[in-house]
Design a protein around this motif. Structure first.
Motif, PDB file in Angstrom:
ATOM      1  N   ALA A  37       1.723  10.296  -8.604  1.00 52.12           N
ATOM      2  CA  ALA A  37       0.641  10.213  -7.631  1.00 52.12           C
ATOM      3  C   ALA A  37      -0.693  10.395  -8.329  1.00 52.12           C
ATOM      4  N   ASP A  38      -1.638   9.535  -8.038  1.00 49.88           N
ATOM      5  CA  ASP A  38      -2.948   9.540  -8.689  1.00 49.88           C
ATOM      6  C   ASP A  38      -3.993   9.274  -7.619  1.00 49.88           C
ATOM      7  N   PRO A  39      -4.986  10.156  -7.475  1.00 45.46           N
ATOM      8  CA  PRO A  39      -5.997   9.945  -6.425  1.00 45.46           C
ATOM      9  C   PRO A  39      -6.809   8.679  -6.622  1.00 45.46           C
ATOM     10  N   ASN A  40      -6.784   8.097  -7.826  1.00 43.87           N
ATOM     11  CA  ASN A  40      -7.514   6.859  -8.073  1.00 43.87           C
ATOM     12  C   ASN A  40      -6.650   5.618  -7.877  1.00 43.87           C
ATOM     13  N   THR A  41      -5.399   5.796  -7.479  1.00 47.65           N
ATOM     14  CA  THR A  41      -4.477   4.671  -7.324  1.00 47.65           C
ATOM     15  C   THR A  41      -4.233   4.356  -5.858  1.00 47.65           C
ATOM     16  N   LYS A  42      -4.353   3.085  -5.528  1.00 43.93           N
ATOM     17  CA  LYS A  42      -3.955   2.587  -4.218  1.00 43.93           C
ATOM     18  C   LYS A  42      -2.756   1.686  -4.405  1.00 43.93           C
ATOM     19  N   MET A  43      -1.887   1.657  -3.404  1.00 42.50           N
ATOM     20  CA  MET A  43      -0.620   0.956  -3.560  1.00 42.50           C
ATOM     21  C   MET A  43      -0.343   0.006  -2.405  1.00 42.50           C
ATOM     22  N   LEU A  44       0.363  -1.032  -2.742  1.00 43.58           N
ATOM     23  CA  LEU A  44       0.707  -2.095  -1.801  1.00 43.58           C
ATOM     24  C   LEU A  44       2.203  -2.343  -1.867  1.00 43.58           C
ATOM     25  N   HIS A  45       2.820  -2.495  -0.711  1.00 42.91           N
ATOM     26  CA  HIS A  45       4.219  -2.919  -0.664  1.00 42.91           C
ATOM     27  C   HIS A  45       4.364  -4.055   0.338  1.00 42.91           C
ATOM     28  N   ILE A  46       4.950  -5.149  -0.119  1.00 43.54           N
ATOM     29  CA  ILE A  46       5.237  -6.307   0.724  1.00 43.54           C
ATOM     30  C   ILE A  46       6.738  -6.530   0.743  1.00 43.54           C
ATOM     31  N   ASP A  47       7.319  -6.596   1.921  1.00 38.44           N
ATOM     32  CA  ASP A  47       8.719  -6.985   2.094  1.00 38.44           C
ATOM     33  C   ASP A  47       8.710  -8.329   2.811  1.00 38.44           C
ATOM     34  N   PHE A  48       9.067  -9.397   2.094  1.00 32.13           N
ATOM     35  CA  PHE A  48       8.980 -10.731   2.680  1.00 32.13           C
ATOM     36  C   PHE A  48      10.012 -10.958   3.773  1.00 32.13           C
ATOM     37  N   ASN A  49      10.953 -10.060   3.929  1.00 32.53           N
ATOM     38  CA  ASN A  49      11.846 -10.143   5.078  1.00 32.53           C
ATOM     39  C   ASN A  49      11.072  -9.978   6.384  1.00 32.53           C
ATOM     40  N   ASP A  50       9.971  -9.248   6.332  1.00 30.43           N
ATOM     41  CA  ASP A  50       9.183  -8.975   7.529  1.00 30.43           C
ATOM     42  C   ASP A  50       8.315 -10.152   7.954  1.00 30.43           C
ATOM     43  N   GLY A  51       8.177 -11.141   7.086  1.00 30.93           N
ATOM     44  CA  GLY A  51       7.362 -12.301   7.416  1.00 30.93           C
ATOM     45  C   GLY A  51       6.458 -12.682   6.260  1.00 30.93           C
ATOM     46  N   ILE A  52       5.767 -13.820   6.420  1.00 31.41           N
ATOM     47  CA  ILE A  52       4.883 -14.321   5.367  1.00 31.41           C
ATOM     48  C   ILE A  52       3.497 -14.627   5.935  1.00 31.41           C
ATOM     49  N   ALA A  53       3.117 -13.924   7.000  1.00 27.46           N
ATOM     50  CA  ALA A  53       1.815 -14.146   7.623  1.00 27.46           C
ATOM     51  C   ALA A  53       0.690 -13.952   6.607  1.00 27.46           C
ATOM     52  N   ILE A 241      13.171 -20.461  -6.039  1.00 19.99           N
ATOM     53  CA  ILE A 241      13.063 -19.009  -6.120  1.00 19.99           C
ATOM     54  C   ILE A 241      12.844 -18.437  -4.730  1.00 19.99           C
ATOM     55  N   TYR A 242      13.430 -17.284  -4.480  1.00 18.95           N
ATOM     56  CA  TYR A 242      13.225 -16.551  -3.228  1.00 18.95           C
ATOM     57  C   TYR A 242      12.524 -15.233  -3.564  1.00 18.95           C
ATOM     58  N   PHE A 243      11.228 -15.154  -3.273  1.00 22.36           N
ATOM     59  CA  PHE A 243      10.523 -13.894  -3.453  1.00 22.36           C
ATOM     60  C   PHE A 243      10.941 -12.945  -2.335  1.00 22.36           C
ATOM     61  N   MET A 244      11.360 -11.744  -2.722  1.00 12.23           N
ATOM     62  CA  MET A 244      11.910 -10.788  -1.774  1.00 12.23           C
ATOM     63  C   MET A 244      10.949  -9.633  -1.488  1.00 12.23           C
ATOM     64  N   GLU A 245      10.412  -9.040  -2.538  1.00  9.48           N
ATOM     65  CA  GLU A 245       9.497  -7.912  -2.371  1.00  9.48           C
ATOM     66  C   GLU A 245       8.434  -7.934  -3.455  1.00  9.48           C
ATOM     67  N   LEU A 246       7.284  -7.345  -3.139  1.00 10.76           N
ATOM     68  CA  LEU A 246       6.193  -7.178  -4.097  1.00 10.76           C
ATOM     69  C   LEU A 246       5.601  -5.797  -3.919  1.00 10.76           C
ATOM     70  N   GLU A 247       5.393  -5.101  -5.033  1.00 13.53           N
ATOM     71  CA  GLU A 247       4.660  -3.843  -5.028  1.00 13.53           C
ATOM     72  C   GLU A 247       3.566  -3.925  -6.075  1.00 13.53           C
ATOM     73  N   VAL A 248       2.384  -3.404  -5.726  1.00  8.04           N
ATOM     74  CA  VAL A 248       1.252  -3.426  -6.640  1.00  8.04           C
ATOM     75  C   VAL A 248       0.600  -2.046  -6.635  1.00  8.04           C
ATOM     76  N   ALA A 249       0.318  -1.519  -7.821  1.00 11.27           N
ATOM     77  CA  ALA A 249      -0.448  -0.285  -7.969  1.00 11.27           C
ATOM     78  C   ALA A 249      -1.804  -0.638  -8.545  1.00 11.27           C
ATOM     79  N   ALA A 250      -2.873  -0.279  -7.853  1.00 16.29           N
ATOM     80  CA  ALA A 250      -4.244  -0.580  -8.276  1.00 16.29           C
ATOM     81  C   ALA A 250      -4.946   0.740  -8.602  1.00 16.29           C
ATOM     82  N   THR A 251      -5.250   0.951  -9.874  1.00 13.07           N
ATOM     83  CA  THR A 251      -5.876   2.191 -10.334  1.00 13.07           C
ATOM     84  C   THR A 251      -7.309   1.909 -10.776  1.00 13.07           C
ATOM     85  N   LYS A 252      -8.248   2.577 -10.151  1.00 18.12           N
ATOM     86  CA  LYS A 252      -9.663   2.365 -10.471  1.00 18.12           C
ATOM     87  C   LYS A 252      -9.959   2.846 -11.873  1.00 18.12           C
TER      88      LYS A 252
END
Length: 253
Positions: A37-53, A241-252
């Motif tokens: 855990a880092d106070p300068n990090t923001k995180m993203l999680h995408i589960d493409f099962n939930d949709g592709i809006a 290819i079937y993209f299933m999930e994506l996670e991204v960590a963005a640290t300032k």
């Protein structure tokens, strides 16, 4: 939009508010460790099962008007039975007649600080039916198809170069080489070694993780970025290819 929404495009959250992104401290292709855990990090999680809006599919490095010949297609689709019978992913497919086809999906996300440089780490999970170390036309169907990831303030688009050929407006590099806007996360080959039978039929799940410090970018004046996941192919055949999930960590920085 509010950062609290995981359905809309405002997807980055403080790392302390979400589950840890697994594996970001490990080398590419591994997912054994937890990010701290880092106070300068923001995180993203995408589960493409939930949709592709909000997500768009695109194609580059092929002649304009040849979409049918290249058998280009994309959409929210059921995963192959070997992966699961109940979940969906973002499917993108094409037949690489140019020996250089680039296929990608993209979405704009917000929630970052404006005009700020971030180190980004990507964890992408997808379904692949290409075995390891197989020989194919022009290259291997697994090892000669590279998974690329990136994020910039500019939307990735295929642009006509004036001669009727469509090129990406990002610097993604070419095939085995990454560029300043997109880097290589790994290749499309799954964990099965090549065999005389079932070379490209059974889908397996694969996860790739980019290395720490490998990629940084700057958000726009509203704190937005365009994310990109793509395949850069040297295999002169069909890649699906079937993209299933994506996670991204963005640290300032």
């Amino acid at each position: 939009m509010q950062i609290s929404s995981l359905i809309k495009s405002s997807l980055f959250k403080k790392s302390l508010l979400v589950l840890p992104l697994l594996g970001l401290l490990s080398a590419c292709g591994s997912d054994s460790d937890d990010i701290k855990a880092d106070p300068n990090t923001k995180m993203l999680h995408i589960d493409f099962n939930d949709g592709i809006a909000g997500w768009k599919a695109g194609f580059a490095d092929y002649p304009a008007g040849e979409e049918e010949f290249y058998e280009l297609g994309s959409g929210h689709a059921n995963l192959p039975a070997a992966l699961t019978t109940t979940r969906k992913g973002f499917k993108i497919t094409g037949n690489n007649h140019s020996d250089d086809l680039f296929m990608f999906i993209t979405k704009q996300v917000d929630g970052l600080e404006p005009n700020t440089r971030y180190d980004l780490r990507f964890k992408v999970t997808f379904g692949t039916n290409a075995q390891n170390n197989c020989v194919g036309i022009g290259g291997s169907p697994g090892n000669s198809v590279w998974i690329k990831v990136g994020a910039t303030k500019n939307e990735p688009k295929a642009i006509n170069d004036g001669s009727g050929f469509l090129l990406l407006n990002w610097d993604k590099g070419n095939q085995a080489a990454g560029g300043s806007d997109a880097i290589i996360a790994g290749d499309f080959a799954n964990s099965q070694e090549c065999s005389a039978t079932d070379v490209v039929t059974t889908y397996l799940k694969k996860t790739l993780i980019t290395e720490k410090g490998a990629y940084s970018t700057v958000s726009d004046d509203k704190g937005n970025l365009w994310l990109l996941l793509g395949t850069d192919s040297g295999f002169e055949g069909t890649t699906t290819i079937y993209f299933m999930e994506l996670e991204v960590a963005a640290t300032k920085k």
